[in-house]
Design a protein around this motif. Structure first.
Motif, PDB file in Angstrom:
ATOM      1  N   PRO A   1      46.939  28.808  49.225  1.00  0.00           N
ATOM      2  CA  PRO A   1      46.157  30.029  48.963  1.00  0.00           C
ATOM      3  C   PRO A   1      47.018  31.264  48.667  1.00  0.00           C
ATOM      4  N   GLN A   2      48.185  31.374  49.319  1.00  0.00           N
ATOM      5  CA  GLN A   2      49.062  32.517  49.050  1.00  0.00           C
ATOM      6  C   GLN A   2      49.558  32.471  47.606  1.00  0.00           C
ATOM      7  N   HIS A   3      49.932  31.305  47.125  1.00  0.00           N
ATOM      8  CA  HIS A   3      50.409  31.166  45.756  1.00  0.00           C
ATOM      9  C   HIS A   3      49.280  31.418  44.761  1.00  0.00           C
ATOM     10  N   ALA A   4      48.110  30.860  45.022  1.00  0.00           N
ATOM     11  CA  ALA A   4      46.973  31.049  44.118  1.00  0.00           C
ATOM     12  C   ALA A   4      46.594  32.525  44.021  1.00  0.00           C
ATOM     13  N   GLN A   5      46.531  33.213  45.154  1.00  0.00           N
ATOM     14  CA  GLN A   5      46.178  34.634  45.140  1.00  0.00           C
ATOM     15  C   GLN A   5      47.258  35.454  44.445  1.00  0.00           C
ATOM     16  N   ALA A   6      48.521  35.134  44.683  1.00  0.00           N
ATOM     17  CA  ALA A   6      49.621  35.844  44.027  1.00  0.00           C
ATOM     18  C   ALA A   6      49.548  35.660  42.517  1.00  0.00           C
ATOM     19  N   TYR A   7      49.259  34.434  42.091  1.00  0.00           N
ATOM     20  CA  TYR A   7      49.163  34.150  40.661  1.00  0.00           C
ATOM     21  C   TYR A   7      48.048  34.979  40.025  1.00  0.00           C
ATOM     22  N   LEU A   8      46.871  34.956  40.621  1.00  0.00           N
ATOM     23  CA  LEU A   8      45.745  35.718  40.062  1.00  0.00           C
ATOM     24  C   LEU A   8      46.018  37.216  40.061  1.00  0.00           C
ATOM     25  N   SER A   9      46.611  37.708  41.126  1.00  0.00           N
ATOM     26  CA  SER A   9      46.916  39.133  41.220  1.00  0.00           C
ATOM     27  C   SER A   9      47.900  39.552  40.132  1.00  0.00           C
ATOM     28  N   LEU A  10      48.966  38.782  39.944  1.00  0.00           N
ATOM     29  CA  LEU A  10      49.956  39.117  38.934  1.00  0.00           C
ATOM     30  C   LEU A  10      49.407  38.940  37.514  1.00  0.00           C
ATOM     31  N   MET A  11      48.589  37.926  37.291  1.00  0.00           N
ATOM     32  CA  MET A  11      47.985  37.748  35.968  1.00  0.00           C
ATOM     33  C   MET A  11      47.037  38.897  35.639  1.00  0.00           C
ATOM     34  N   SER A  12      46.292  39.358  36.628  1.00  0.00           N
ATOM     35  CA  SER A  12      45.409  40.505  36.429  1.00  0.00           C
ATOM     36  C   SER A  12      46.229  41.749  36.095  1.00  0.00           C
ATOM     37  N   HIS A  13      47.321  41.934  36.824  1.00  0.00           N
ATOM     38  CA  HIS A  13      48.228  43.065  36.578  1.00  0.00           C
ATOM     39  C   HIS A  13      48.753  43.009  35.143  1.00  0.00           C
ATOM     40  N   TYR A  14      49.159  41.827  34.709  1.00  0.00           N
ATOM     41  CA  TYR A  14      49.682  41.624  33.357  1.00  0.00           C
ATOM     42  C   TYR A  14      48.613  41.902  32.313  1.00  0.00           C
ATOM     43  N   ALA A  15      47.424  41.376  32.516  1.00  0.00           N
ATOM     44  CA  ALA A  15      46.343  41.557  31.544  1.00  0.00           C
ATOM     45  C   ALA A  15      46.031  43.036  31.334  1.00  0.00           C
ATOM     46  N   CYS A  16      46.127  43.819  32.385  1.00  0.00           N
ATOM     47  CA  CYS A  16      45.826  45.251  32.302  1.00  0.00           C
ATOM     48  C   CYS A  16      46.925  46.049  31.601  1.00  0.00           C
ATOM     49  N   ASP A  17      48.121  45.489  31.524  1.00  0.00           N
ATOM     50  CA  ASP A  17      49.241  46.151  30.858  1.00  0.00           C
ATOM     51  C   ASP A  17      49.016  46.106  29.340  1.00  0.00           C
ATOM     52  N   PRO A  18      49.474  47.132  28.612  1.00  0.00           N
ATOM     53  CA  PRO A  18      49.324  47.077  27.153  1.00  0.00           C
ATOM     54  C   PRO A  18      49.932  45.817  26.522  1.00  0.00           C
ATOM     55  N   MET A  19      51.015  45.288  27.096  1.00  0.00           N
ATOM     56  CA  MET A  19      51.630  44.078  26.551  1.00  0.00           C
ATOM     57  C   MET A  19      50.808  42.828  26.856  1.00  0.00           C
ATOM     58  N   GLY A  20      49.840  42.945  27.753  1.00  0.00           N
ATOM     59  CA  GLY A  20      48.954  41.835  28.061  1.00  0.00           C
ATOM     60  C   GLY A  20      47.561  42.022  27.480  1.00  0.00           C
ATOM     61  N   GLY A  21      47.377  43.049  26.690  1.00  0.00           N
ATOM     62  CA  GLY A  21      46.081  43.286  26.053  1.00  0.00           C
ATOM     63  C   GLY A  21      45.370  44.530  26.554  1.00  0.00           C
ATOM     64  N   GLY A  22      45.785  45.057  27.710  1.00  0.00           N
ATOM     65  CA  GLY A  22      45.232  46.308  28.210  1.00  0.00           C
ATOM     66  C   GLY A  22      43.872  46.211  28.863  1.00  0.00           C
ATOM     67  N   GLU A  23      43.452  45.011  29.209  1.00  0.00           N
ATOM     68  CA  GLU A  23      42.148  44.849  29.835  1.00  0.00           C
ATOM     69  C   GLU A  23      42.206  43.691  30.820  1.00  0.00           C
ATOM     70  N   ASP A  24      41.597  43.877  31.981  1.00  0.00           N
ATOM     71  CA  ASP A  24      41.676  42.889  33.059  1.00  0.00           C
ATOM     72  C   ASP A  24      41.140  41.535  32.613  1.00  0.00           C
ATOM     73  N   LEU A  25      41.544  40.510  33.341  1.00  0.00           N
ATOM     74  CA  LEU A  25      40.996  39.171  33.114  1.00  0.00           C
ATOM     75  C   LEU A  25      39.482  39.208  33.259  1.00  0.00           C
ATOM     76  N   SER A  26      38.803  38.374  32.519  1.00  0.00           N
ATOM     77  CA  SER A  26      37.346  38.288  32.642  1.00  0.00           C
ATOM     78  C   SER A  26      36.980  37.708  34.006  1.00  0.00           C
ATOM     79  N   ASP A  27      35.755  37.953  34.432  1.00  0.00           N
ATOM     80  CA  ASP A  27      35.277  37.353  35.678  1.00  0.00           C
ATOM     81  C   ASP A  27      35.359  35.833  35.589  1.00  0.00           C
ATOM     82  N   PHE A  28      35.044  35.280  34.413  1.00  0.00           N
ATOM     83  CA  PHE A  28      35.125  33.829  34.216  1.00  0.00           C
ATOM     84  C   PHE A  28      36.542  33.335  34.479  1.00  0.00           C
ATOM     85  N   ALA A  29      37.539  34.023  33.901  1.00  0.00           N
ATOM     86  CA  ALA A  29      38.934  33.610  34.097  1.00  0.00           C
ATOM     87  C   ALA A  29      39.322  33.712  35.565  1.00  0.00           C
ATOM     88  N   LYS A  30      38.955  34.805  36.214  1.00  0.00           N
ATOM     89  CA  LYS A  30      39.305  34.988  37.624  1.00  0.00           C
ATOM     90  C   LYS A  30      38.689  33.893  38.493  1.00  0.00           C
TER      91      LYS A  30
END
Length: 161
Positions: free
Chosen positions: A14-43
């Motif tokens: 669970p620690q790894h899964a939560q870390a992965y989702l948290s970092l992917m969300s952080h990345y998605a919100c960055d301009p280099m990741g598209g500038g918008e959070d992961l969709s609810d479906f993806a999360k």
């Protein structure tokens, strides 16, 4: 100096899964990741779908238990070399940990895993305007792909479905 732990992720943890989702969300919100959070479906489905695959390798870096960086590699196959390869699909360093050399640690670990898997190469895509990432990848030995300079560099194209 950071106190870091670099691990090949186990998304059943669970620690790894939560870390992965948290970092992917952080990345998605960055301009280099598209500038918008992961969709609810993806999360809601990303971890389950990744666990259903046997060709995904994830490296996580924790700094004092805080998720600091991740790398997602997906195994492909080189028909010319007749061996597997890794394509780096995501590289994320949380803003709070940038400039600390974590990218180098991510790539050292995935190279270790690639060698264990008998991969012939590691590939990645990077936005041409992401100068910091381009410079980091060049320092790590990556370059554009050419067979013959007369024909130019390979291009990464996409068609959304």
């Amino acid at each position: 100096m950071l106190n870091i732990q670099t691990v090949v992720a186990d998304l059943h943890n669970p620690q790894h899964a939560q870390a992965y989702l948290s970092l992917m969300s952080h990345y998605a919100c960055d301009p280099m990741g598209g500038g918008e959070d992961l969709s609810d479906f993806a999360k809601e489905n990303l971890i389950t779908n990744l666990l259903a695959r046997n060709d995904v390798f994830i490296v996580l870096i924790f700094s004092d238990e805080h998720p600091a960086a991740l790398l997602t590699a997906i195994e492909g196959f080189s028909t010319f070399a007749c061996k597997p390869l890794f394509n780096i699909h995501d590289v994320v360093v949380h803003n709070d940990f940038r400039g600390q050399g974590l990218t180098k640690h991510l790539f050292e670990k995935i190279e270790e895993v690639a060698k264990q898997q008998d991969c012939c190469k590691i590939t990645l895509e990077v936005l041409s305007g992401n100068a910091i990432a381009c410079k980091a990848y060049q320092r790590l030995g990556f370059s554009d792909y050419q067979l013959d300079p007369e024909f130019g560099s390979a291009l990464f194209w996409t068609k959304k479905l």
